[in-house]
Design a protein around this motif. Structure first.
Motif, PDB file in Angstrom:
ATOM      1  N   VAL A  25      12.686  61.626  47.984  1.00  0.00           N
ATOM      2  CA  VAL A  25      13.635  60.412  49.308  1.00  0.00           C
ATOM      3  C   VAL A  25      12.911  59.839  50.512  1.00  0.00           C
ATOM      4  CG1 VAL A  25      14.139  62.526  51.693  1.00  0.00           C
ATOM      5  CG2 VAL A  25      14.409  63.545  48.772  1.00  0.00           C
ATOM      6  N   ALA A  46      20.367  62.856  63.274  1.00  0.00           N
ATOM      7  CA  ALA A  46      21.431  64.011  63.402  1.00  0.00           C
ATOM      8  C   ALA A  46      20.273  64.723  61.986  1.00  0.00           C
ATOM      9  CB  ALA A  46      22.225  63.525  61.638  1.00  0.00           C
ATOM     10  N   SER A  47      20.584  65.994  61.588  1.00  0.00           N
ATOM     11  CA  SER A  47      19.642  66.708  60.855  1.00  0.00           C
ATOM     12  C   SER A  47      19.542  65.982  59.765  1.00  0.00           C
ATOM     13  CB  SER A  47      20.610  68.234  60.850  1.00  0.00           C
ATOM     14  OG  SER A  47      19.874  68.435  60.286  1.00  0.00           O
ATOM     15  N   SER A  49      17.431  63.549  59.802  1.00  0.00           N
ATOM     16  CA  SER A  49      17.657  61.463  59.838  1.00  0.00           C
ATOM     17  C   SER A  49      15.922  60.772  59.907  1.00  0.00           C
ATOM     18  CB  SER A  49      17.914  61.226  61.520  1.00  0.00           C
ATOM     19  OG  SER A  49      17.206  62.417  61.786  1.00  0.00           O
TER      20      SER A  49
HETATM   21  P1  ADP Z   1      15.232  65.419  60.414  1.00  0.00           P
HETATM   22  O1  ADP Z   1      14.010  66.396  61.208  1.00  0.00           O
HETATM   23  O2  ADP Z   1      16.134  64.794  61.173  1.00  0.00           O
HETATM   24  O3  ADP Z   1      16.379  67.071  60.515  1.00  0.00           O
HETATM   25  P2  ADP Z   1      13.388  65.227  58.974  1.00  0.00           P
HETATM   26  O4  ADP Z   1      12.462  64.317  58.080  1.00  0.00           O
HETATM   27  O5  ADP Z   1      12.494  66.723  58.551  1.00  0.00           O
HETATM   28  O6  ADP Z   1      14.333  65.242  59.393  1.00  0.00           O
HETATM   29  O7  ADP Z   1      13.645  64.916  56.832  1.00  0.00           O
HETATM   30  C1  ADP Z   1      14.084  63.621  56.422  1.00  0.00           C
HETATM   31  C2  ADP Z   1      14.695  63.857  55.214  1.00  0.00           C
HETATM   32  O8  ADP Z   1      13.209  63.671  54.516  1.00  0.00           O
HETATM   33  C3  ADP Z   1      15.407  64.612  54.591  1.00  0.00           C
HETATM   34  O9  ADP Z   1      15.887  64.444  53.937  1.00  0.00           O
HETATM   35  C4  ADP Z   1      14.237  65.786  54.217  1.00  0.00           C
HETATM   36  O10 ADP Z   1      15.998  66.816  53.363  1.00  0.00           O
HETATM   37  C5  ADP Z   1      13.963  64.811  53.584  1.00  0.00           C
HETATM   38  N1  ADP Z   1      12.261  66.226  53.557  1.00  0.00           N
HETATM   39  C6  ADP Z   1      11.766  65.934  54.327  1.00  0.00           C
HETATM   40  N2  ADP Z   1      10.201  66.816  54.453  1.00  0.00           N
HETATM   41  C7  ADP Z   1      10.707  66.694  53.414  1.00  0.00           C
HETATM   42  C8  ADP Z   1       9.789  67.595  52.307  1.00  0.00           C
HETATM   43  N3  ADP Z   1       8.290  68.020  52.096  1.00  0.00           N
HETATM   44  N4  ADP Z   1       9.553  67.151  50.621  1.00  0.00           N
HETATM   45  C9  ADP Z   1      10.718  66.607  50.366  1.00  0.00           C
HETATM   46  N5  ADP Z   1      11.722  66.465  51.307  1.00  0.00           N
HETATM   47  C10 ADP Z   1      11.395  66.357  52.549  1.00  0.00           C
END
Ligand code: ADP
Ligand code: MG
Length: 237
Positions: A25, A46-47, A49
């Protein structure tokens, strides 16, 4: 606090998560962000992002897969894990949506906790914690446990705990996400007072009225960060 450098400066900051499903990702794509001492910045988006990923990197809780982060002029990549822990202790206070207080400990004990890690002498801990509790308006709740406090009061305790080592930078990930709108306004007023006292504040929020307490708003979109008002190329056809 040196004041000569921006408190936060990132150049081309990137983060790829390579564990889990899907296997890769891309959470951050080349983020350039500069925040001066004393600014109050809101990060919206957005969620999914990349807001929390960005916050975790700014907070030295995680390391980037590309790019550079200078925290108050220090290139974080040059630090080992203990060095990053020391930087966190000296420079950064954290506030979370769910307060993250220890349920069995009183407000006073929760606020004193970071002083243990900072090596502050036992005799100094309680007076310092009481002073910070007073600063957030909770002098009369020092002996209460989290379950005996309202959500807004619990968040004030968490903010007092974040302030106890007098960090120049406060990072808050959705600090009002669990609060009603009236209580949210009170918490945001508290952040504004802290900024007036010289602190740098960075909050994540997806609520516009909350973000408008900040002096500057940036928006995350699919791992990119833009100043508010930016439009994706090709939109509006
Ligand atoms: P937000 O806080 O804006 O909702 P995040 O930073 O939590 O977004 O997540 C950004 C992207 O990274 C999303 O697609 C999420 O699923 C992915 N993601 C976040 N943390 C992890 C992790 N520890 N391992 C794999 N993917 C992650
Ligand atoms: Mg998040």
């Amino acid at each position: 606090m040196t004041g000569r450098h921006p408190i936060i400066q990132t150049r081309g900051l990137g983060k790829v998560y390579s564990q889990g499903t899907p296997a890769e990702v891309v959470a951050l794509r080349g983020v350039d962000l500069r925040v001066e001492h004393g600014e109050f910045l809101a990060i919206m988006g957005a969620s999914g992002s990349g807001k929390s990923t960005m916050m975790n990197l700014i907070g030295c809780l995680d390391t980037p897969t590309s790019g550079q982060y200078l925290c108050d002029g220090v290139d974080v990549a040059t630090l080992d894990a203990p060095g990053r822990a020391r930087l966190r202790l000296e420079k950064i206070g954290f506030v979370f949506q769910g307060f993250n207080l220890l349920a069995r400990q009183t407000a006073l004990e929760n606020v004193m906790m970071p002083l243990v890690y900072a090596g502050v002498p036992v005799a100094d801990r309680e007076p310092r914690a009481r002073a910070v509790l007073a600063q957030v308006g909770l002098a009369d709740r020092a002996g209460h446990r989290p379950s005996e406090l309202s959500g807004g009061q619990q968040q004030r305790v968490a903010i007092a705990r974040a302030l106890i080592n007098e960090p120049p930078l406060l990072l808050a990930d959705e600090p009002t996400g669990a609060l009603d709108s009236h209580t949210s306004e009170e918490i945001m007023a508290l952040f504004e007072r802290l900024q007036a006292g010289g602190r740098t504040i960075v909050i994540i929020t997806h609520e516009r009225p909350v973000a408008e307490h900040a002096g500057r708003i940036v928006v995350m979109h699919d791992g990119e960060l833009h100043e508010e008002g930016w439009q994706a190329p090709g939109k509006g056809k």
